[in-house]
Structure formats: C-alpha cells, structure tokens
Design an enzyme around this catalytic site. Structure first.
Site, PDB file in Angstrom:
ATOM      1  N   VAL A  68      81.681  24.668  15.943  1.00  0.00           N
ATOM      2  CA  VAL A  68      81.356  24.460  14.533  1.00  0.00           C
ATOM      3  C   VAL A  68      79.848  24.295  14.422  1.00  0.00           C
ATOM      4  O   VAL A  68      79.246  23.558  15.201  1.00  0.00           O
ATOM      5  CB  VAL A  68      82.059  23.213  13.975  1.00  0.00           C
ATOM      6  CG1 VAL A  68      81.822  23.113  12.480  1.00  0.00           C
ATOM      7  CG2 VAL A  68      83.540  23.237  14.287  1.00  0.00           C
ATOM      8  N   ASP A 171      98.015  17.928  12.061  1.00  0.00           N
ATOM      9  CA  ASP A 171      97.082  17.398  13.050  1.00  0.00           C
ATOM     10  C   ASP A 171      96.175  16.358  12.408  1.00  0.00           C
ATOM     11  O   ASP A 171      94.964  16.358  12.622  1.00  0.00           O
ATOM     12  CB  ASP A 171      96.260  18.525  13.661  1.00  0.00           C
ATOM     13  CG  ASP A 171      95.574  18.083  14.942  1.00  0.00           C
ATOM     14  OD1 ASP A 171      96.178  17.278  15.674  1.00  0.00           O
ATOM     15  OD2 ASP A 171      94.443  18.515  15.203  1.00  0.00           O
TER      16      ASP A 171
END
Lengths: 698, 221
Positions: A68, A171
């Site tokens: 990221v 998640d």
C-alpha cells in the site's frame, strides 16, 4: 470475497496457511518489530510512477494482498494505492462490488486501474491517522470509556451499513480500522477473503491473525455472525487491552476460540452481556444485528446509518436500566492490572527483544538475528538441515582451539572498549521504551498480599484438552496450510520414504544372504519389493496428505486406495517382467499352502501373471488404511501395530490370491514403515502444555 | 514628457509586476522544501533555516511551514539558536494555553496554539540534539501533506527508540542525519543500498536519493 447474507456454506479454505505462525508476531510490540523487519520491503519509492497519473510518495504498509502506498495524482489529490498481487480477477470482482458503497465510516474506494504490466491497483482514500491497532498498542490497560464508545460506535455503524448492503467483511481486526481526522474508517472490505484465507507461499506476513476469527471459520462458514464475533473480540480488547483468547501459537488460539470461555470478570459490567453474547461459540446464539451491540453502550444507529445517542429506556418496557447501571470504567482498571500481573507472573518471563544501546553489541545482535532468520527461512528439507547443522557442529568442535582463542581476543578488546564507551556516553540518557509486559508487571512489585481471585477463575479447574478437542483444533489449523506448504511436505516425505526403503532393502538383503539364500534371485526380489513398496508409499503419502484436512469417510478412502492399487499392480507387473524375477526360486510355501492351479490365467507355475497383480494389489490397498499412517495427527509417530496390521492384512489377502509369499507382506510392511517414518507428525502431548492462560491462575 | 514619464512608469510597473509575479509562478520555496519519506512510518518536512515562519498554506506564501488552517500567512516565527528555540508571535498565539505577546523560549515539549483552532506540538525528543519536531495536534494538516516537520539543528536521529526524532517502531537499527561542512550526511552501521549502490558508514544526502537498509527504506524528495 463478499458473501451475500445467507448462512452459506463454503468449502473449507484449501490453499491458505501461514508459513510460520503469524500470530506470534501480531500482538505484542517486540515481536511486531522482528516480523516487520523481514517484510517491510516496498518495490516503489518516492517519485516512482508505476501507474500512469499517480506519483508515489511513500510506502504505507503491507497487506496480505500487496503493498500500500501513499501517492498523489497529477492534480494533487492524495490517494492510497493498493497493489493487487494475486487472485486478480476474483479480487477485482470483489472490490468492484463494493466500489460504490458510500458511508463515512468506510474507507472510500475510488477506482481500479491497471498499469503497463497489467498489474491491478486499487485507488482509494488515504487516511493519515493511526489504526486501531496503534491506538490499542499505546493503551495496554484498555481505552478510556469515551474513546471506546467513539471508536466502537463508528465501527459498528460501518459494519451495519456493510451488512445491510449484503456484504460480510470477514476480516475485521484493529489493523484494518483507521482514524482520519476524528472519523473512524473501516478498510479492506471487499478484499477480506483473500486477506484472511490466503497467503503467498514463502513469505512471512503480519496478516492472518487468528485472534479475531470466529470458531466456525474453520468449518468454512462465513455468515455475518463472524463479523459480530470479531466485533466482540475487538470490544473486549478495547475495554481490557487484551484479546479474550491469546496464546503462544495459532493452534493454541484456535483451540481457545473453540473451547474456552472469555474471562468476563475483566470487563466493566455494562459490557459483559454484550461481549458474552457476541462471543457465543454457536453463531446462532450471537446477535443477529450489529445495532444490538451498540445499544447497551447508550448508542443507536438510525435509519440513515448515523450513530445517534440512544433514547433512554423507560422502565415501563420491563427492562430496568438502573439494574445494569455500571460502575465507572476506572473502577476496573486496578483489578485488571492485578489480574494481569498475576498472569504475567505465573507464565514466567516473556520473550521480548532487547535493543542494545552499545553499537557493537547491537551489531552482534543484529547479525545473530539475521543468521537466525536466514536459518529459519532456509527452504531445505529438514534432513538436509540436520546434515548442515551436524557439519557445522563437527567443524566447530574440530576447531575449538581457534574459536576459543578468537573469543578470548575479542573479549579482551571489547571489555576495555565497553568501559570507555560507557564512561563517555553513559548508559542511554534516553530510557528505552518500556514494553507492555514490564509495565503490566509493575503492580506485582507493589505490596498486594491478598490477591482477590475472581470467583469464575476459582471455579475453573485446570484441565487439559481432550484428544478429540485437540484433534479438532489441529485439524482446523491444517486446513489453513497452504498448497505450497503441503507440496513441500509431500516431497519431503517422498524423499524420506525413499531413504527408509533403501536402507531396509540393503539390510534385508544382507540378512537373507547371511542366512545362506542364493544371492542373485534374492537381490532381484528385494529390488522389486523395494521399488513396489516405494511406489505404494508415494501413492499413499500423496493421498494421505490430500485427506489430512478432515477426519473423513472411511469407505470412500478405502475405495480410492483400492482403485490406486490397479496402478501399483500394473507397475509391479512391469517391474517384475523387466527384472525377470525368478519367482520359483524365492517363493516360500511353508505358509498358507494354497494351490495356485485353480486360478486359471493368474499364475504360471509359481510365477504370477498380470491378472494376479491386478487382483492382489487393489485388495491390499483396499484392506490397509494407509492414510491413518500418513495423518500428522496420528497418535504415535511410529506404531509397530500399524506395521503388524499391514503385514497381517497382506497375509489375509494372500489367502484369497496366493501371491508369492512373503513378497506381498514385505511390500505392505515396508510401505507401512516407510510411510510412518517419513510423514510429518504432531505430538498430541502438546495439549498438556497448552492450558488456557486464565487457568494458570488457579 | 508626460508621455515619456508615463511610458517609463508603465515600463517600470511592468518590470515591477514581473518581479512580483515571478516567485508566485514558482511554487514558493519549493526548491528548499525537502521531505523525507520513511516507508511504513511517515513523511517529514526537513527545515534547516534558523528562522522559520509558520503560516497559512496559500499560493504565494513565503512561509517555511504551511498549515492548512485558519491562521495568517505569517502567523508565528520560530528562531533557532544552537539548540534553543524562541517563538515570536505575529498573530494571537498561546504557548501552553498562555497568551504570549513577546518572544518566548520554548521548552523541550510544549504546545503552541495559533489563532483559535490550530494547535502545534513542539518536541525536542532527545537532549543529544537540538533538532525539534513540530506536529499538529488539532485536526489540521501541513501542506504538503507530511506527518511532521523537523527543524534541523546539527543532527537528527531516525530509529526505534522513543528518543528518535523520527520514531520507527519496527526498525532494529538507527540512522543519524548530521550536518558537516560538506553538506548533510547519513551515518549508519548497516550496509545499505543507496540508489542501487551498496554503501555503509557516512553517506552524502542528495535530493531524490533512495536508501534501503535491512528492514527499512526511505526516500528524500
């Protein structure tokens, strides 16, 4: 990825599985470091433009799916770029489905773009604030009540929006929840399945923590109840600073999810009921709606998905609110501190990383850690590793004199140097960061003679897990094993079985020759038997590894093995004819004197023909449950009974089809020995050492 | 004559205007704006000047540190002398909630409120170095978007201890940024890759450099 809101049953995750235990690294601060050290590698740096129109500023983090970055587009808009590294199509589909969800508590997804290498990138909102993980790490005693409500209320609002739009996050965990300018944002929805279930082979990652995973995930169920469960865990952690189920290893944590009850006595009264219901083992007993989780906190989620202050309940609806009036949060902090102190005291010193101030010591430490990482990451068969280790030990023993003198010389140089360094600089004017363990163990030092044991903790007797529970928990973990990992184990076992069989082949030949048997026929026979046993072992290892995820159905497995027996029989026949095995010379007839004459077309004299092979080996394979000998959860690594049973089964089959004796028995017993010795095994004794931590107290 | 004067005047005006607009076309001081991007940690603007002007982020601003918020173009000046910092308010400014109207010495850890809303935290994390760190504690942001501003004295520590100017919790070793007559250098005990070349010891800091060490990486913009 996204799961429509139905109690859908999905096939168990088959390809996931951490190479090494990610949970060991995911919680405590010192280990986070060592984990991320290995992984903080970003492909792109400042100024790179991997994607047309965007300039990378810096790497932000690594997820289970890729790197990221913080980047700006040409107009100056700040974005986060997330690289999709695998499962491209499925992931893109999932993100697409979530792309137009719009809620202040969800991290906005802007676009999916592809670069010149057709690599997928998700363009999304950039948040500059800390993640909930960071916030929790800096509040080891739990968060302030107002902060807890602010965070949890907003998280629940975002989850309610997701659920009401047919999306299960799957998640939810503090590392996926962020704060940006006071607004809590849930990230990674739409990618979740891939984060929690699959890991790239060979790479260590900090994802895949088991602390927030509902027990039914092991069975492959992904309803929205798993989000409720994760919210329960997060709420518990926000209030106490600890997750309800913690352990040294992932299997210990999974076991606790399956079997232990959370210690609610550490929670403020008003949260106990919510957490207890959210953490119900059976999904049916949990909340069906996230809204029910925020109401006890005095909040509600309105029809526009905004968090509002709940209207105070009147006593007329039968629910007396004064009865559950909680004491202030702070009242619990002290008791919590003491309990934790007791836990730390009884679990002994925890492993934590010490950072030496002195540069040489630190360099030595870094070097040693690097060596350790290299050794742990060395992807060589355990046998080869053992050989390397042995060589290293022998070499160091042989050169002991040189090594000792070198150590002495370094010490004589280092000690004066250290003294000078210490005098000049002093032992760190900046105190090293106190790790949470040290901090929490401080109350232990203070005089607290009467440790008030909570009644719940007192009642619970320390009892190890039953074998059945242990197997269930371990099975759940085996499901997480990646395909690469399993393939690695299969090849290792194949290699191991080859070694075992070669050794036994040589040994048996020597003994036979010593007993005065004619040399050449015996050697030929042993070679044939070894090769056949080897093939049988390889086939059974492959099948057994494939079946290790479940206890499974006996009949189907026997039948599959029986079918594979045709292949083995065929190959055994080809081997025997090419080796020209002199069956007449090597067959012993003293056991089971059954005439071969009525088996028309099966035998010529004592020599078996193709039909004999194709009848004998399938029956042999069908009769012996080899998968139980491959199963890593078998009771013992090597069971003599299993070998005897295999030989016996071969003798029984011999009664039906008089295959030359004792060669069938040799093949069966040899396979059994080789398979058991070469298959990985997990010692069930470990369950006695894995007592849940709250039991240690009593 | 008048015409001539007028012509001259207008020419001067043109020249004057050109002179005025030139720095505005150039993003002001951008050439002096150095940002250290530490992967996995954050971005930090490096300011070397001894006089640092903090002001609103607007085009043409000549401030050194820009905040996107309700404050003046030139709101407050920080002056560094050795490892001491003086604050000089140019608009309503509070130091640890006390209104100040004259230059004040900053303590090692204090909070400045500029205007009604913008709050800045000033920290000198270690007595070993005069370098200070400025961070926003209110819901505001720096322009360009960085996580903090480092007011560099003679050295700056980037590492895993709390006393570092840039705290990198997952690192195992530290980097020291220090000033030398030849320029700024990074000192490291690790073998690091600088723009693809392996180096160790003292490394000259240059704009656009990318440095990779064991478990960390950073770039200088």
């Amino acid at each position: 990825m996204l799961q429509l809101l139905m109690p859908a049953k999905k096939s168990p995750i088959s390809e996931g599985g951490p190479k090494e235990d990610p949970n060991k690294h995911s919680r405590t601060a010192p280990t986070i470091r060592s984990n991320q050290v290995a992984t903080m590698k970003f492909r792109y740096g400042n100024g790179d433009r991997p994607l047309e129109g965007f300039t990378i500023k810096r790497g932000v983090g690594l997820g289970g799916f890729g790197e990221v970055y913080f980047a700006t587009n040409d107009a100056g808009k700040e974005v986060a770029l997330k690289q999709i590294q695998r499962n491209l199509e499925v992931e893109v589909r999932g993100v697409r489905q979530c792309m137009n969800l719009k809620h202040p508590n969800l991290l906005a997804l802007y676009d999916i773009r592809f670069d010149e290498q057709n690599q997928g990138w998700i363009v999304m909102e950039y948040v500059s604030g800390p993640s909930l993980r960071d916030v929790l790490d800096s509040a080891p005693q739990g968060m302030q009540e107002s902060e807890l409500k602010r965070w949890f209320g907003q998280i629940a609002t975002g989850v309610a929006y997701l659920h009401d739009h047919g999306v299960v996050h799957r998640d939810l965990k503090p590392a996926n929840i962020f704060e940006d300018e006071g607004i809590v944002k849930i990230g990674d929805y739409g990618l979740s399945k891939f984060i929690s279930c699959s890991r790239r082979g060979g790479q260590t990652e900090s994802v895949g923590t088991f602390h927030y995973m509902a027990p039914e995930i092991g069975k492959g169920e992904y309803g929205k109840e798993i989000d409720i469960y994760a919210l329960g865990v997060i709420l518990y952690e926000m209030a106490t600073g600890n997750v309800p189920f913690d352990g040294e290893s992932s299997q210990e944590i999974i076991m606790k999810h399956l079997t232990s009850d959370p210690d609610l006595s550490l929670l403020p009264l008003e949260l106990r009921e919510v957490v207890s219901k959210a953490l119900a083992k059976n999904p049916v007993n949990r909340f069906s709606d996230v809204r029910d989780m925020v109401r006890p906190l005095g909040m509600d989620i309105d029809d526009h998905y905004l968090l509002v202050r709940a209207v105070p309940k009147t006593n007329s609806d039968g629910h007396s609110s004064s009865a559950i009036e909680p004491p202030p949060f702070t009242a619990h902090t002290e008791a919590r501190g003491r309990q934790r102190a007791a836990q730390t005291a009884s679990t002994g010193p925890s492993v934590s990383t010490v950072y030496y101030e002195e540069p040489v010591a630190r360099a030595v430490q870094t070097g040693w850690r690097g060596l350790n990482d290299w050794w742990a990451g060395l992807r060589v068969n355990p046998g080869a590793k053992a050989v390397l280790l042995a060589v290293a030990i022998v070499a160091s023993v042989l050169n002991m004199g040189t090594i000792l003198s070198m150590v002495m010389v370094s010490l004589t140089l280092y000690v004066p140097y250290f003294c000078v360094w210490w005098l000049l600089r002093g032992p760190s004017s900046v105190p090293p960061p106190l790790n949470p363990i040290q901090r929490s163990s401080q109350p232990q030092v203070s005089p607290a003679p009467h440790f008030v044991r909570s009644p719940q903790a007192g009642r619970r007797a320390p009892k190890p897990l039953s074998l059945r529970q242990w197997r269930l928990a371990r099975r759940t973990q085996l499901v997480q094993c990646s395909r690469a990992q399993r393939w690695y184990e299969v090849t290792g076992s194949w290699l191991g079985s080859t070694g075992v069989i070669s050794v036994f082949c040589v040994l048996a030949t020597v003994f036979q020759l010593g007993a005065g048997q004619p040399a050449q026929p015996i050697i030929m026979g042993m070679i044939w038997a070894s090769l056949t046993a080897l093939l049988t072992a390889w086939v059974t290892i492959a099948l057994g590894k494939r079946w290790q995820n479940e206890e499974g159905d006996w009949a189907i497995r026997s039948f599959t093995q029986l079918t594979s027996g045709f292949l083995i029989g065929g190959v055994a026949f080809l081997l025997a004819s090419s080796l020209l095995i002199p069956w007449e010379a090597i067959t012993q007839e003293n056991l089971g004197e059954i005439r071969t004459s009525h088996w028309v077309g099966f035998f010529s004299g004592k020599q078996p023909l193709l039909p004999a092979y194709l009848a004998y080996f399938p029956l042999l394979m069908g009769a012996i449950p080899f998968w139980k000998q491959v199963d890593p959860l078998r009771r013992k690594r090597f069971s003599l009974w299993a070998v005897v049973w295999s030989g016996l089964a071969a003798s029984v089959v011999h009664l039906l089809i008089p295959f030359p004796h004792p060669w069938g028995v040799i093949v069966a017993a040899g396979t059994s020995i080789a398979v058991q010795l070469s298959s990985p095994w997990i010692n069930s004794e470990e369950r006695f050492h894995l007592a849940p931590s709250h039991e240690v107290m009593s | 004559m008048n015409n001539n004067l007028g012509f001259l005047h207008s020419t001067q005006a043109v020249i004057h205007e050109a002179g005025m607009t030139d720095p505005r076309n150039d993003p002001p001081r951008s050439s002096r704006e150095r940002i250290l991007w530490v992967d996995g940690v954050g971005g930090f603007q490096l300011v070397e000047a001894e006089e640092i002007v903090i002001g609103q982020a607007i085009p043409g601003s000549d401030a050194d540190v820009h905040v996107v918020g309700d404050l003046s173009r030139r709101a407050v000046v920080l002056r560094r002398s050795g490892s001491d910092f003086l604050v000089q308010p140019l608009q309503e400014t509070f130091l640890d909630d006390q209104l100040i109207d004259r230059p004040q010495l900053l303590s090692r850890e204090c909070e400045l409120r500029v205007g009604a809303r913008v709050r800045l935290r000033f920290t000198q994390p270690t007595p070993l170095s005069g370098t200070a760190r400025l961070q926003l504690s209110s819901v505001h942001r720096f322009q360009p978007r960085v996580d903090g501003v480092l007011l560099l004295a003679e050295s700056c520590i980037i590492g895993p201890t709390r006393g570092s100017h840039i705290y990198c919790p997952h690192w195992t070793s530290e980097l020291i940024l220090f000033k030398h007559p030849g320029g700024w250098f990074i000192r490291t005990l690790d073998e690091v890759e600088v723009n693809g070349q392996l180096e160790t010891g003292q490394i000259l800091v240059s704009p656009g450099m990318r440095l990779r060490g064991p478990g960390y990486s950073l770039s200088l913009e």
